[in-house]
Design an enzyme around this catalytic site. Structure first.
Site, PDB file in Angstrom:
ATOM      1  CE1 TYR A 190     -23.451  -4.845 -29.400  1.00 63.77           C
ATOM      2  CE2 TYR A 190     -22.924  -6.543 -27.793  1.00 63.77           C
ATOM      3  CZ  TYR A 190     -23.596  -5.398 -28.146  1.00 63.77           C
ATOM      4  OH  TYR A 190     -24.414  -4.786 -27.244  1.00 63.77           O
ATOM      5  CB  CYS A 207     -61.965   6.549 -15.081  1.00 56.42           C
ATOM      6  SG  CYS A 207     -61.113   5.129 -14.364  1.00 56.42           S
ATOM      7  CB  CYS A 238     -64.358   1.038 -14.569  1.00 51.43           C
ATOM      8  SG  CYS A 238     -62.775   1.672 -13.971  1.00 51.43           S
ATOM      9  CE  LYS A 270     -30.777  -9.224 -27.976  1.00 52.61           C
ATOM     10  NZ  LYS A 270     -30.960  -9.012 -26.549  1.00 52.61           N
ATOM     11  CD  GLU A 289     -22.615 -10.613 -33.422  1.00 48.56           C
ATOM     12  OE1 GLU A 289     -22.336 -10.533 -34.625  1.00 48.56           O
ATOM     13  OE2 GLU A 289     -22.420  -9.713 -32.602  1.00 48.56           O
ATOM     14  CB  SER A 298     -33.101  -1.992 -28.787  1.00 50.82           C
ATOM     15  OG  SER A 298     -34.273  -1.509 -29.338  1.00 50.82           O
ATOM     16  CB  CYS A 349     -62.870   2.226 -17.773  1.00 56.48           C
ATOM     17  SG  CYS A 349     -63.514   3.694 -16.983  1.00 56.48           S
ATOM     18  CE1 TYR A 400      -3.330   3.137  -4.970  1.00 59.58           C
ATOM     19  CE2 TYR A 400      -2.554   1.786  -6.781  1.00 59.58           C
ATOM     20  CZ  TYR A 400      -3.486   2.644  -6.254  1.00 59.58           C
ATOM     21  OH  TYR A 400      -4.576   3.020  -6.996  1.00 59.58           O
ATOM     22  CG  ASP A 437      -2.040  -0.983   1.108  1.00 55.63           C
ATOM     23  OD1 ASP A 437      -2.855  -1.084   2.035  1.00 55.63           O
ATOM     24  OD2 ASP A 437      -2.082  -1.676   0.060  1.00 55.63           O
ATOM     25  CE  LYS A 497     -34.497 -12.023 -26.679  1.00 54.63           C
ATOM     26  NZ  LYS A 497     -35.314 -10.900 -26.283  1.00 54.63           N
ATOM     27  CG  ASP A 531     -29.506 -11.631 -20.708  1.00 61.17           C
ATOM     28  OD1 ASP A 531     -29.805 -10.432 -20.867  1.00 61.17           O
ATOM     29  OD2 ASP A 531     -30.211 -12.443 -20.081  1.00 61.17           O
ATOM     30  NE  ARG A 555     -30.509   0.647 -25.171  1.00 62.99           N
ATOM     31  CZ  ARG A 555     -31.263  -0.333 -25.603  1.00 62.99           C
ATOM     32  NH1 ARG A 555     -30.836  -1.132 -26.542  1.00 62.99           N
ATOM     33  NH2 ARG A 555     -32.451  -0.542 -25.095  1.00 62.99           N
ATOM     34  CB  CYS A 567     -64.536   5.398 -12.190  1.00 62.52           C
ATOM     35  SG  CYS A 567     -64.851   4.842 -13.874  1.00 62.52           S
TER      36      CYS A 567
HETATM   37  S1  IVH Z   1     -25.935  -5.373 -32.205  1.00 64.08           S
HETATM   38  C1  IVH Z   1     -27.620  -1.355 -33.854  1.00 64.08           C
HETATM   39  N1  IVH Z   1     -25.025  -7.641 -31.256  1.00 64.08           N
HETATM   40  O1  IVH Z   1     -28.995  -6.538 -27.449  1.00 64.08           O
HETATM   41  C2  IVH Z   1     -27.663  -2.626 -33.094  1.00 64.08           C
HETATM   42  N2  IVH Z   1     -26.433  -6.342 -29.852  1.00 64.08           N
HETATM   43  O2  IVH Z   1     -31.832  -6.111 -27.879  1.00 64.08           O
HETATM   44  C3  IVH Z   1     -26.503  -2.827 -32.228  1.00 64.08           C
HETATM   45  N3  IVH Z   1     -26.774  -7.303 -27.636  1.00 64.08           N
HETATM   46  O3  IVH Z   1     -28.903  -3.051 -27.268  1.00 64.08           O
HETATM   47  C4  IVH Z   1     -26.635  -4.017 -31.389  1.00 64.08           C
HETATM   48  N4  IVH Z   1     -25.518  -9.075 -27.918  1.00 64.08           N
HETATM   49  O4  IVH Z   1     -27.228  -4.393 -25.836  1.00 64.08           O
HETATM   50  C5  IVH Z   1     -25.789  -6.561 -31.011  1.00 64.08           C
HETATM   51  N5  IVH Z   1     -24.108  -9.630 -30.520  1.00 64.08           N
HETATM   52  C6  IVH Z   1     -24.856  -8.562 -30.296  1.00 64.08           C
HETATM   53  C7  IVH Z   1     -25.503  -8.374 -29.065  1.00 64.08           C
HETATM   54  C8  IVH Z   1     -26.292  -7.248 -28.886  1.00 64.08           C
HETATM   55  C9  IVH Z   1     -26.289  -8.413 -27.070  1.00 64.08           C
HETATM   56  C10 IVH Z   1     -27.691  -6.368 -26.955  1.00 64.08           C
HETATM   57  C11 IVH Z   1     -27.382  -4.903 -27.130  1.00 64.08           C
HETATM   58  C12 IVH Z   1     -28.624  -4.322 -27.753  1.00 64.08           C
HETATM   59  C13 IVH Z   1     -29.658  -5.309 -27.358  1.00 64.08           C
HETATM   60  C14 IVH Z   1     -30.844  -5.268 -28.280  1.00 64.08           C
END
Ligand code: IVH
Length: 705
Positions: A233, A450, A426, A125, A123, A91, A444, A45, A42, A321, A127, A146, A429
């Site tokens: 990506y 309402c 409803c 996706k 590729e 997205s 309603c 550092y 430390d 998906k 999570d 984002r 109301c």
């Molecule tokens: S491409 C213009 N590639 O999924 C589009 N997105 O549901 C750019 N995500 O906001 C996104 N893996 O956060 C892309 N291989 C992948 C991804 C990916 C995860 C996410 C990303 C995006 C969201 C959309």
């Protein structure tokens, strides 16, 4: 080695020394926080940090963007700074089955009018949560989440602590924004939760929450101690192209030092994509990190550019998906929620159950037909089985979608289980709840009387894409709505809050829940600030059924001013020219027009709208797009077949240049673009003296020839 005293350093030596210290301290940080194996004491550092600070004090111009002084122990600010993305973070549209994938390919081909070879990348996706990293002259200068796609949070200090994120790049474009996903592996997630539990700290529901919670820490030393990873990506702003194809661009990112997903593959057509999807799906459980689907992207970046974007998603990509995750539990009750447009939405109250790592205790039941086992067309679903309170039901959730009830186990139904009686009134109301022909939803009929509708409309009114009033969110709306002293029942009431009494509302507001003098003053200032409001936001904020953000923008662009919009909609009754004009707008159909005009022609609604507008200065639409384009502000109609591009592409291109695209020719049309096979519209154009161009003439005019 003896160190040169700081006051003896030349500028060149100081620069080199700062670079060395940045590297040594970053390494020490990583060893300490991420690997839990400190390499230096430390004291050492601290001495290095001191030296770094002293050199920076003597040569402030040499201070590095990744200065170690900024990194650890930085005072916690009151929230993250905001970053406006130079290129929006979008997205993805979703595909759920093989047909959706074939449709995607088909749409791309049609849009481009492309029959030849068409390659895609596929590729996983990931999570996690997306992050945009900005490099200037090879150095990481900013990292942003984002956020809403336009404005994200500045998490630069935190991102610097992630080992997968390079601080410096060699051979990169001058400006390079790398985008990708921050995530946590299963093993790291389990270990983190174990440590958290031992320390009596909060544990996380799943790796994605853990990654998000770790990245969005005001104290970067906490992020540094969390095992975050990053896959690149995609990209945002660039000073020069990375490559000619998606695949090569990703390869280039890998060469620059980013982690890219090893399961990224170049595919030729839907069969290939689906084969790779199944391949990735079969590896899902053993990858060691969460993925929720496979992303397909058009490989040719020139074609990507032509395809462009819809309001929030690119046309050149789709997320396929994986099927949703399932669990069984008991249905404890059914509650009815009344929404902004009066829709009665049934919500299932469930015995809490874990579905894919998340505890679920509520699920949507959609509408009354869904409860009895029918779809919108009256056909049986689930073999016609209904849901009854006390039933054993199957819950499913897909990604961040609201959980749904998918099935019911009749063998476990109790003998005395009663069929659910959907309310005809409803619950909020007492007004009759009616179902219009062809509508799956019972609504309603109370309108603004309402309380549930009124309060939901107010929440919509202040929401982010509407008036977005700082300090006035859903919670405060609930409070003001019920407040006997300072009630807010309609949007106009928000703007009279400050002047309700001699004390300008301040005395009454302060000292109640959550408000002190400062926050009360701040709220009034935030409200004042929004009296000037762009027309499209106002139209969207009114919360009229079928008038979403895109429709509001379309309407605002067409009418330009509130006065023109108000007059146009008020007089739009079938048979009147205003009605024809409304329907001539591309994107406005019967359903939208009927709903919009009904709102303006209803006395109570109208009174609320007028009272609101009297409080505002509505800003007309300014044509921000390419005002130097010869077609900016012009109304254009396309007819006949186009050969160089599809209709959709032509429309998007025209709009990006600031033109309005209409569906039919009228005296207000400026240009008719007529391809082969054009018919009655040509005659209409001649009648109104509208300039007519062929496709080549149009392309020449907009400079695309
Ligand atoms: S491409 C213009 N590639 O999924 C589009 N997105 O549901 C750019 N995500 O906001 C996104 N893996 O956060 C892309 N291989 C992948 C991804 C990916 C995860 C996410 C990303 C995006 C969201 C959309």
């Amino acid at each position: 080695m003896t160190e040169t005293a700081v006051d003896q350093l030349t500028e060149a030596q100081a620069r080199a020394e700062l670079a060395r210290l940045a590297e040594v301290l970053a390494g020490a940080n990583r060893a300490y926080h991420t690997l839990d194996t400190p390499e230096i004491s430390d004291a050492e550092y601290d001495a290095l940090k001191q030296r770094n600070m002293a050199i920076e004090a003597r040569f402030p111009q040499l201070r590095r963007t990744d200065s170690p002084s900024d990194l650890v122990g930085a005072a916690a600010s009151d929230g993250f700074g905001k970053v406006a993305h130079q290129v929006r973070m979008l997205s993805l549209e979703n595909a759920f089955d093989d047909t959706d994938v074939a449709d995607f390919e088909d749409r791309v081909r049609k849009y481009l009018n492309h029959n030849g070879e068409l390659a895609f990348t596929a590729e996983p996706k990931i999570d996690g949560l997306s992050l945009s990293l900005r490099y200037e002259s090879g150095s990481l200068v900013q990292a942003a989440t984002r956020g809403d796609g336009e404005v994200g949070e500045n998490v630069t200090d935190n991102a610097r602590t992630i080992a997968d994120i390079p601080q410096h790049l060699i051979g990169a474009p001058d400006v390079l924004e790398v985008r990708g996903e921050v995530y946590m592996s299963h093993a790291d997630f389990a270990a983190l939760n174990e440590r958290q539990a031992l320390a009596g700290a909060k544990t996380f529901a799943n790796p994605r929450n853990a990654a998000a919670g770790s990245l969005r820490q005001l104290d970067a030393t906490i992020t540094a101690a969390r095992p975050l990873r990053f896959f690149a990506y995609s990209w945002g702003a660039l000073s020069e192209p990375l490559a000619a194809t998606q695949f090569d661009a990703i390869t280039r990112l890998a060469a620059l030092g980013f982690q890219t997903n090893p399961l990224t593959l170049l595919c030729h057509g839907p069969d290939d994509l689906l084969a790779h999807y199944r391949q990735i799906e079969s590896q899902r459980a053993t990858l060691g990190y969460d993925i929720d689907g496979v992303v397909y992207k058009v490989n040719d970046l020139g074609l990507q550019a032509r395809l462009g974007f819809r309001s929030a998603t690119p046309r050149w990509a789709i997320a396929h998906k994986f099927p949703a995750e399932l669990a069984w539990t008991e249905l404890l009750g059914i509650d009815i929620q009344v929404g902004r447009t009066g829709a009665l939405s049934p919500v299932a109250r469930l015995k809490p159950v874990t579905v894919g790592g998340v505890v679920v205790s509520n699920a949507t039941l959609h509408n009354e037909d869904y409860i009895v086992g029918r779809d919108a067309k009256g056909n049986e679903i689930r073999g016609g089985k209904d849901f009854r309170i006390g039933d054993w039901v199957q819950v499913y959730r897909a990604g961040d979608v609201i959980p749904k009830l998918a099935d019911v186990d009749l063998s476990r139904r109790k003998i005395d289980a009663q069929a659910y009686d959907f309310p005809r009134e409803c619950p909020e109301c007492g007004s009759p709840a009616l179902r219009e022909e062809g509508d799956a939803v019972r609504r309603c009929s109370g309108g603004l009387i309402c309380p549930a509708q009124a309060v939901e409309r107010l929440k919509h009114f202040v929401s982010r894409h509407a008036f977005d009033i700082e300090g006035l969110g859903a919670k405060q709306i609930e409070m003001f709505f019920k407040d006997a002293d300072l009630p807010v029942k309609t949007p106009a009431d928000i703007f009279t809050l400050g002047s309700r009494d001699a004390d300008n509302g301040l005395k009454r507001l302060k000292n109640r829940d959550g408000f002190g003098e400062t926050s009360a003053k701040k709220l009034f200032a935030a409200i004042e600030d929004k009296r000037r409001i762009p027309l499209d936001r106002l139209i969207f904020a009114l919360g009229i059924r079928h008038v979403g953000e895109v429709a509001a923008q379309t309407l605002a662009r067409h009418y330009s001013t509130w006065e023109a919009f108000e007059a146009g909609v008020t007089h739009a009754v079938p048979g009147a020219v205003e009605w024809d004009e409304l329907l001539s707008i591309d994107g406005v159909g019967m359903i939208l027009a009927t709903s919009l005009t009904a709102a303006f022609q209803n006395d109570a609604e109208r009174a609320a709208i007028d009272a609101l507008v009297a409080q505002l200065q509505v800003q007309p639409v300014v044509w921000k797009a390419a005002s130097d384009s010869p077609v900016a502000g012009k109304t254009v109609v396309f007819t006949g077949s186009l050969e160089k591009m599809t209709r959709a592409e032509a429309k998007a291109r025209a709009e990006s240049l600031g033109a309005k695209v209409a569906g039919s020719v009228s005296a207000k049309t400026d240009i008719l673009v007529a391809g082969p096979g054009a018919g009655s519209k040509l005659k209409e154009a001649a009648k109104h003296g509208v300039a007519t161009l062929d496709e080549d003439g149009w392309l020449a005019l907009i400079g695309d020839a």
